[in-house]
Scaffold this motif. Structure first.
Motif, PDB file in Angstrom:
ATOM      1  N   THR A  52      84.372  36.603  41.240  1.00  0.00           N
ATOM      2  CA  THR A  52      83.194  36.173  41.248  1.00  0.00           C
ATOM      3  C   THR A  52      82.284  36.351  42.213  1.00  0.00           C
ATOM      4  N   ASP A  53      82.845  36.529  43.599  1.00  0.00           N
ATOM      5  CA  ASP A  53      82.021  36.867  44.660  1.00  0.00           C
ATOM      6  C   ASP A  53      81.240  37.787  44.706  1.00  0.00           C
ATOM      7  N   GLU A  54      79.780  37.807  44.683  1.00  0.00           N
ATOM      8  CA  GLU A  54      79.108  38.869  44.324  1.00  0.00           C
ATOM      9  C   GLU A  54      78.999  39.877  45.511  1.00  0.00           C
ATOM     10  N   GLU A  55      79.355  39.427  46.847  1.00  0.00           N
ATOM     11  CA  GLU A  55      79.566  40.424  47.926  1.00  0.00           C
ATOM     12  C   GLU A  55      80.774  40.981  47.924  1.00  0.00           C
ATOM     13  N   SER A  56      81.610  40.727  47.153  1.00  0.00           N
ATOM     14  CA  SER A  56      83.236  41.395  47.120  1.00  0.00           C
ATOM     15  C   SER A  56      83.207  42.652  46.085  1.00  0.00           C
ATOM     16  N   ASP A  57      83.464  43.779  46.405  1.00  0.00           N
ATOM     17  CA  ASP A  57      83.679  44.834  45.594  1.00  0.00           C
ATOM     18  C   ASP A  57      85.002  44.935  44.941  1.00  0.00           C
ATOM     19  N   PHE A  58      85.988  43.808  45.049  1.00  0.00           N
ATOM     20  CA  PHE A  58      87.176  43.752  44.543  1.00  0.00           C
ATOM     21  C   PHE A  58      87.234  43.477  42.975  1.00  0.00           C
ATOM     22  N   ASN A  59      87.786  44.722  42.545  1.00  0.00           N
ATOM     23  CA  ASN A  59      87.695  44.704  40.779  1.00  0.00           C
ATOM     24  C   ASN A  59      88.677  45.773  40.519  1.00  0.00           C
ATOM     25  N   GLU A  60      89.852  45.413  40.528  1.00  0.00           N
ATOM     26  CA  GLU A  60      91.091  46.254  40.448  1.00  0.00           C
ATOM     27  C   GLU A  60      92.035  46.063  39.312  1.00  0.00           C
ATOM     28  N   THR A  61      92.755  47.016  38.768  1.00  0.00           N
ATOM     29  CA  THR A  61      93.849  46.880  37.865  1.00  0.00           C
ATOM     30  C   THR A  61      95.053  46.821  38.394  1.00  0.00           C
ATOM     31  N   VAL A  62      96.030  45.800  38.248  1.00  0.00           N
ATOM     32  CA  VAL A  62      97.134  45.499  38.936  1.00  0.00           C
ATOM     33  C   VAL A  62      98.274  45.635  37.674  1.00  0.00           C
ATOM     34  N   THR A  63      99.329  46.390  38.222  1.00  0.00           N
ATOM     35  CA  THR A  63     100.482  46.462  37.053  1.00  0.00           C
ATOM     36  C   THR A  63     101.402  45.310  37.956  1.00  0.00           C
TER      37      THR A  63
END
Length: 574
Positions: A52-63
């Motif tokens: 939810t950190d708006e400054e982070s672009d972390f949005n990943e699909t993890v196996t």
């Protein structure tokens, strides 16, 4: 021997550390759960992880290929954030506990459960399995092992001491040596004794299950003699506990109250806020801790059991443990035993019913646990970040609720909350299956909150009725209903110990029905809406306080029924 295997996954759970620095690499933990809250058997798949950190672009699909997975993340901006995990194949979506990203924080919040025991006494599993679960699956920062002392011989005490040393890793997981001093209630009842050092001898209440001959009768009791034995020590703490032999508080002048900095107000035995209030009224200056007294090898993730205890004479048939285990959030400078000990000695900790809420209070610059002197006009600031929307914040002065803030929006729903316990002895659980029925009109929908046991909750709903199965042991639970009915319609509420009729026209403000036969058992009915905010900041203006001593603490209740209690600030008003 039987090998017990958990069930297939039915949900996910995600843990985040409570406080980190910006741009600090950390890990969140995703745990797959079965129906009863165990770590699920052989879970694998793909999950989507979003911050939810708006400054982070972390949005990943993890196996992931394990039921417990550690996922590295990094937060960039200061503030309170959460981690959202989605498993699309099953449609599961879960959000982590709140995480504060704050480089200026004096203290970090660490989570622990310092009350449980393993299989050599009344629990299950080995000591190694106990601590491995606490550290690797319960995701606890600190833990302890509290075996009933009358079952502990010298060899087992050495095993416990060795395990405390073996699983103590400063910066990763902190352990405390402890035992549960377990005399009968008239002699003091269950009291958890914690030691800063790990080479302490066991001083037991008795040895009737491990001694031979006369040794079966040896021990140090009643509780006054234990306080005398440890009098003046700053490396020993004694926390009273409402367990199988419920603790009874002695008058402060009869014991060394400096040894008791906390009382436990929640475990799998129930919720005992009344016990903390009794301690305050008696003159103790204590904080509030919550734990589990877990017997199932799931420290940090203790859940209700299906074990039933039958007492036909008392017309009693109830699960011993019908609520989930609690947690303690300790404000610590770092994850070390010294820092944990300071937190427990100074009452710098708070308790929850298992939710990892961030919670803090400030009274004119003073924090929870402090003993202070203030003026007559003061402000108590409350900061709370929940795991579910927060619906209510209550301010207490000792045993008296002096102010309450409702944070729900609207009044288009009716909320029914029942709470309390059978009594303050061992058998606290009260059977509370019940129903609501409407004479005219229609019940459009109903939702439940606070039902910890997976086999309890709403069992049937029709256009004019709702039925449920429940038990209570001090905890708060209930249902919210959305209905459409004329003012002259009658709404009938039924529990085994209560039958009450309400006319719809009367339900425009909160009503409380008290049941004097039991301990603090009541029904509260109120018009309400839905809570929507997980993060709240509010002030209580304490204007024109009476001179003298006060004990201010805050209780936070979430929409899902989860609760938290700050440790009191003990204020002398001049």
């Amino acid at each position: 021997d039987y090998k017990i295997i958990a069930g297939e996954a039915t949900s996910l759970q995600v843990f985040a550390p409570s406080i980190v620095d910006p741009n600090e690499s950390t890990e969140v933990v995703v745990r797959a759960l079965d129906y009863f809250g165990n770590t699920a058997h052989n879970f694998s798949g793909e999950i989507e992880v979003e911050l939810t950190d708006e400054e982070s672009d972390f949005n990943e699909t993890v196996t992931i290929d394990d039921s417990v997975s550690f996922i590295p993340v990094e937060f960039e901006s200061a503030g309170v954030h959460r981690v959202k995990v989605t498993e699309p194949d099953h449609g599961w979506e879960v959000t982590s506990n709140p995480l504060r990203c704050d480089p200026q924080s004096e203290y970090k919040i660490y989570w622990g459960d310092i009350h449980g025991q393993s299989g050599k006494t009344v629990g299950t599993g080995t000591i190694d399995e106990y601590f491995q679960f606490a550290r690797n699956e319960g995701m606890l920062d600190f833990s302890s092992h509290c075996a009933n002392d009358f079952q502990v011989d010298d060899e087992y005490w050495q095993d416990i001491q060795d395990a405390i040393e073996r699983y103590h890793e400063p910066g990763e997981h902190v352990t405390l040596l402890a035992n549960e001093w377990s005399s009968n209630t008239v002699s003091g009842g269950d009291q958890n004794i914690y030691y800063k050092n790990t080479d302490e001898p066991l001083v037991a209440s008795g040895s009737w299950q491990d001694g031979e001959g006369f040794n079966k009768h040896e021990g140090v009791y009643p509780i006054e003699n234990i306080y005398d034995y440890y009098e003046g020590r700053d490396d020993v703490l004694i926390f009273p506990h409402q367990g199988g032999r419920p603790a009874r508080l002695r008058d402060p002048e009869d014991i060394d109250v400096d040894l008791t900095t906390f009382v436990e107000i929640n475990s799998i035995w129930g919720v005992f806020e009344w016990f903390g209030q009794e301690a305050i009224e008696r003159g103790y200056k204590v904080g509030f801790t919550c734990g589990s007294d877990d017997h199932t090898g799931r420290l940090g993730a203790a859940r209700p059991t299906s074990q039933f205890e039958v007492d036909e004479k008392a017309n009693l048939q109830a699960a011993d443990f019908n609520v989930k285990g609690g947690l303690t959030g300790a404000k610590m400078e770092d994850l070390t035993r010294d820092s944990l000990w300071d937190s427990l000695s100074e009452r710098r900790a708070y308790g929850t019913t298992g939710e990892r809420m961030l919670l803090d209070v400030d009274l004119d610059g003073y924090e929870m646990g402090e003993d202070v002197t203030i003026g007559q006009d003061s402000t108590l600031e409350v900061e709370a970040y929940g795991t579910s929307p927060i619906k209510r914040v209550d301010l207490f002065d000792g045993s008296e609720m002096i102010e309450s803030v409702d944070l729900t929006e609207g009044e288009d729903l009716l909320e029914f909350t029942w709470a309390g316990a059978r009594g303050n002895d061992r058998h606290k659980v009260l059977q509370a299956p019940g129903s609501i029925s409407l004479s005219k009109g229609e019940i459009h929908s109903a939702s439940e909150f606070g039902f910890d046991h997976p086999d309890q909750g709403i069992t049937r709903q029709t256009p004019n009725s709702v039925e449920w199965d429940s038990t209570i042991s001090g905890n708060y639970l209930g249902v919210k209903v959305d209905l459409d009915a004329p003012d002259d319609a009658t709404l009938s509420f039924t529990l085994p110990f209560l039958e009450e009729d309400f006319e719809i026209s009367e339900l425009t403000e909160e009503q409380v029905v008290e049941i004097e036969e039991y301990l603090d058992v009541s029904l509260t009915v109120r018009p309400t809406g839905e809570a929507v905010e997980k993060d709240i900041n509010l002030d209580f203006d304490l204007d024109d306080q009476e001179s003298g001593e006060h004990a201010y603490y805050v209780r936070v209740t979430q929409e899902n029924g989860g609760m938290a209690w700050t440790s009191p600030i003990y204020a002398t008003v001049e």
